[in-house]
Design a protein around this motif. Structure first.
Motif, short mmCIF file in Angstrom:
data_model
loop_
_atom_site.label_atom_id
_atom_site.label_comp_id
_atom_site.label_asym_id
_atom_site.label_seq_id
_atom_site.Cartn_x
_atom_site.Cartn_y
_atom_site.Cartn_z
N HIS A 34 29.11 29.06 56.68
CA HIS A 34 29.11 28.77 58.11
C HIS A 34 30.50 28.86 58.72
O HIS A 34 30.76 28.23 59.73
CB HIS A 34 28.52 27.39 58.40
CG HIS A 34 27.16 27.21 57.83
ND1 HIS A 34 26.07 27.88 58.32
CD2 HIS A 34 26.71 26.46 56.81
CE1 HIS A 34 25.01 27.54 57.63
NE2 HIS A 34 25.37 26.70 56.69
N THR A 36 33.16 27.51 57.84
CA THR A 36 33.85 26.23 57.80
C THR A 36 34.98 26.30 56.79
O THR A 36 34.73 26.32 55.60
CB THR A 36 32.89 25.10 57.41
OG1 THR A 36 31.79 25.12 58.31
CG2 THR A 36 33.57 23.76 57.46
N GLY A 86 31.85 25.55 62.18
CA GLY A 86 30.47 25.77 61.72
C GLY A 86 29.54 24.66 62.18
O GLY A 86 28.41 24.91 62.60
N ASP A 98 21.21 23.73 59.84
CA ASP A 98 22.53 24.34 59.63
C ASP A 98 23.63 23.29 59.77
O ASP A 98 24.63 23.33 59.05
CB ASP A 98 22.77 25.48 60.63
CG ASP A 98 22.25 26.82 60.13
OD1 ASP A 98 21.71 26.87 59.00
OD2 ASP A 98 22.36 27.81 60.88
N ALA A 102 26.45 22.31 57.07
CA ALA A 102 27.89 22.26 57.37
C ALA A 102 28.47 20.90 57.00
O ALA A 102 29.58 20.82 56.45
CB ALA A 102 28.13 22.56 58.86
#
Length: 116
Positions: A34, A36, A86, A98, A102
């Protein structure tokens, strides 16, 4: 040719092991899901505890369909903005699955930060 294949396979296996190790490293922000990146390498004990508590609170809230502002503010206070990209993207889409992914990624990275 047949005798060269085991050596090539061993070399590829070793190279893949090095790639896996690099991807799992905190120094590989682009490898995080994501988008991140890894969290900072230094968080004091009180900040680390506060960040972990905020991550846990956000996880509990999102699991019940809530969007908590307080824990997000704590994360924004102690972590670079790029670390939260993210999570923010998922929250902006109201994609709580999601967002939970994250949060799990951020939690794992914060857990790996050595104590000062």
């Amino acid at each position: 040719h047949a005798s060269a294949h085991p050596a090539l396979i061993d070399a590829l296996d070793a190279a893949l092991g090095q790639v896996r190790q690099a991807l799992d490293s905190l120094d590989a922000p682009d490898a995080s899901p994501h988008g991140t990146p890894a969290v900072p390498h230094a968080l004091g004990a009180p900040e680390r505890s506060e960040v972990l508590a905020a991550l846990n609170a956000m996880t509990r809230a999102l699991a019940t369909g809530e969007l908590p502002d307080g824990p997000l503010a704590v994360l924004e206070q102690h972590m670079p903005a790029t670390c939260l990209d993210g999570l923010r993207e998922a929250l902006d889409r109201f994609d709580f699955d999601d967002a939970l992914d994250a949060l799990r990624t951020l939690h794992a990275h914060v857990e790996k930060i050595p104590a000062p």
